[in-house]
Design a protein around this motif. Sequence first.
Motif, mmCIF file in Angstrom:
data_model
loop_
_atom_site.group_PDB
_atom_site.id
_atom_site.type_symbol
_atom_site.label_atom_id
_atom_site.label_comp_id
_atom_site.label_asym_id
_atom_site.label_seq_id
_atom_site.Cartn_x
_atom_site.Cartn_y
_atom_site.Cartn_z
ATOM 1 N N THR A 83 -0.998 5.247 -7.068
ATOM 2 C CA THR A 83 -1.225 6.546 -6.434
ATOM 3 C C THR A 83 -2.681 6.657 -6.001
ATOM 4 O O THR A 83 -3.588 6.264 -6.741
ATOM 5 C CB THR A 83 -0.909 7.692 -7.423
ATOM 6 O OG1 THR A 83 0.416 7.507 -7.943
ATOM 7 C CG2 THR A 83 -1.001 9.043 -6.737
ATOM 8 N N LYS A 84 -2.893 7.193 -4.812
ATOM 9 C CA LYS A 84 -4.262 7.412 -4.345
ATOM 10 C C LYS A 84 -4.925 8.527 -5.159
ATOM 11 O O LYS A 84 -4.250 9.403 -5.701
ATOM 12 C CB LYS A 84 -4.277 7.760 -2.858
ATOM 13 C CG LYS A 84 -3.506 9.019 -2.494
ATOM 14 C CD LYS A 84 -3.477 9.228 -0.987
ATOM 15 C CE LYS A 84 -2.668 10.462 -0.617
ATOM 16 N NZ LYS A 84 -2.606 10.658 0.860
ATOM 17 N N ARG A 85 -6.232 8.484 -5.238
ATOM 18 C CA ARG A 85 -7.055 9.501 -5.910
ATOM 19 C C ARG A 85 -6.684 9.671 -7.379
ATOM 20 O O ARG A 85 -6.814 10.767 -7.925
ATOM 21 C CB ARG A 85 -6.923 10.857 -5.225
ATOM 22 C CG ARG A 85 -7.112 10.873 -3.724
ATOM 23 C CD ARG A 85 -7.002 12.289 -3.207
ATOM 24 N NE ARG A 85 -7.069 12.377 -1.756
ATOM 25 C CZ ARG A 85 -7.287 13.500 -1.094
ATOM 26 N NH1 ARG A 85 -7.450 14.624 -1.739
ATOM 27 N NH2 ARG A 85 -7.335 13.519 0.220
ATOM 28 N N GLY A 101 -0.156 4.809 -1.242
ATOM 29 C CA GLY A 101 -0.503 5.565 -2.439
ATOM 30 C C GLY A 101 0.049 6.969 -2.467
ATOM 31 O O GLY A 101 -0.316 7.760 -3.337
ATOM 32 N N THR A 102 0.921 7.310 -1.521
ATOM 33 C CA THR A 102 1.527 8.645 -1.517
ATOM 34 C C THR A 102 2.659 8.708 -2.540
ATOM 35 O O THR A 102 3.201 7.682 -2.956
ATOM 36 C CB THR A 102 2.080 8.989 -0.125
ATOM 37 O OG1 THR A 102 2.963 7.938 0.294
ATOM 38 C CG2 THR A 102 0.960 9.117 0.884
ATOM 39 N N ILE A 161 -6.351 0.152 2.494
ATOM 40 C CA ILE A 161 -5.078 0.259 3.217
ATOM 41 C C ILE A 161 -3.941 0.573 2.250
ATOM 42 O O ILE A 161 -3.070 1.415 2.526
ATOM 43 C CB ILE A 161 -4.801 -1.033 4.003
ATOM 44 C CG1 ILE A 161 -5.832 -1.184 5.131
ATOM 45 C CG2 ILE A 161 -3.383 -1.043 4.571
ATOM 46 C CD1 ILE A 161 -5.760 -2.513 5.847
ATOM 47 N N ALA A 162 -3.965 -0.083 1.081
ATOM 48 C CA ALA A 162 -2.926 0.165 0.083
ATOM 49 C C ALA A 162 -2.978 1.613 -0.402
ATOM 50 O O ALA A 162 -1.944 2.279 -0.528
ATOM 51 C CB ALA A 162 -3.091 -0.800 -1.090
ATOM 52 N N ALA A 163 -4.201 2.115 -0.669
ATOM 53 C CA ALA A 163 -4.330 3.491 -1.157
ATOM 54 C C ALA A 163 -3.940 4.497 -0.084
ATOM 55 O O ALA A 163 -3.244 5.485 -0.366
ATOM 56 C CB ALA A 163 -5.764 3.734 -1.628
ATOM 57 N N ILE A 204 -10.863 5.785 -6.846
ATOM 58 C CA ILE A 204 -11.191 7.169 -7.196
ATOM 59 C C ILE A 204 -10.823 8.095 -6.042
ATOM 60 O O ILE A 204 -10.186 9.135 -6.235
ATOM 61 C CB ILE A 204 -12.691 7.290 -7.531
ATOM 62 C CG1 ILE A 204 -12.982 6.586 -8.865
ATOM 63 C CG2 ILE A 204 -13.121 8.753 -7.606
ATOM 64 C CD1 ILE A 204 -14.460 6.467 -9.188
ATOM 65 N N HIS A 205 -11.225 7.717 -4.835
ATOM 66 C CA HIS A 205 -10.866 8.454 -3.618
ATOM 67 C C HIS A 205 -11.087 7.503 -2.447
ATOM 68 O O HIS A 205 -12.199 7.052 -2.217
ATOM 69 C CB HIS A 205 -11.712 9.710 -3.460
ATOM 70 C CG HIS A 205 -11.157 10.684 -2.461
ATOM 71 N ND1 HIS A 205 -10.748 10.320 -1.189
ATOM 72 C CD2 HIS A 205 -10.927 12.029 -2.557
ATOM 73 C CE1 HIS A 205 -10.299 11.377 -0.544
ATOM 74 N NE2 HIS A 205 -10.392 12.424 -1.351
#
Length: 378
Positions: A52-54, A213-214, A207-209, A161-162
């Motif tokens: 997951t992103k962030r 990452g959604t 790119i992955a995040a 992290i972001h």
Amino acid sequence: MGADELRVWENPWRLMLAVNAAVLVGVFLHKISLPPYVPYIHLLVDYHFGFTKRALIGAIISLFDAKLPVWAAFALGGAVWLITAGLFVQLFRRTFGFDEKHLPLFVFMAGSPFFLKNFMHTLGHFDIYGCLFAIGLLLIPARSLAYVLLAAVLSALLVLIHHIHLLMYVPTIAAIVVLRYYLAYGMSRQNVAAGIASLVAVGVLFIAAQFYGTMSVPEAEFVAYLQGRMADPSQTNLLSFGYIWYQPLSKEILDTWQRLPHNLLGIPVFAFLIWLHTPLWGYFRRLVDDALSVDAHRRIVAAAIVVITLGYLIMFAIVFDYSRWISNWVVCLFLILHAVKMLPTSKDAPPISMDDRKTMAFGWIVTLIPRVGIVRPF
């Protein structure tokens, strides 16, 4: 009245530092009175539903406590702010020293509404981690390839992290590595390959995040999980930003361009705030144009500033938090100034004047402005 207190009142630049400290306290008291919507929800998100992103900071926190109180957003943000401020003071002391002639430069940096005061206003947001990591890289020795690899690891952590750190602080970190390591030790097949591989790896991670990452579960399930991690589940209003883990890049760009006409009204204010730092920019120019002993270094510094600025221009087109982006761009220039000061020089650049009335007026105005903001000025 003691001798130290007399020195503060007799020296306007020391008095500016005291006033800046008081302004910081005021910004902090105002900040903790506001609901931490974005900072708090970011601490609740982890890798429970997969990559997951962030989510890195939240995932680390979840290892220690399954339930998170609201005050934790201020506590963690405040701790990171204190560490960043302390390391910056140490960096400035090492790079310039705290003699009288460098007090104006310290006031224009540490007292800038773009820097520590705005990081206090954005307490709990993740921008400051990029600044913290960059300061760390400016403080430690850059004597081996391990320095390049450490910068790559820190850049990867920032993306986790972001992911917006790829544009916000990763270019500055790359510039610091070039200025401190590659210009000092030259380029070999090994260290060039390591640098290119690091850039590619961080790019792939971004790119992955960004695109993978959604959240894959319904938003109601995601929010219910976050509510389960709250120490006080009744404060559901703090989960109102859960949609950002579902929002595609196209929607972020659309929102930004819809707000653009209104947000562009803040450009004159940003320009004015940047102009107030004219004494600092003048010192930066003298350091690069007059003091650096190698012509190639001047061109590389100029290229680094252009690349960093291009990253922020891209952010302007994608995400509408303009006050944050402008503030962090200026902070990146502050950090590059420290890196430039570490390069070989043929002479000392004249410091900012302590007695010039216009410079002193700019210093007082910069001191009294409490922050820049998050989206729009102030």
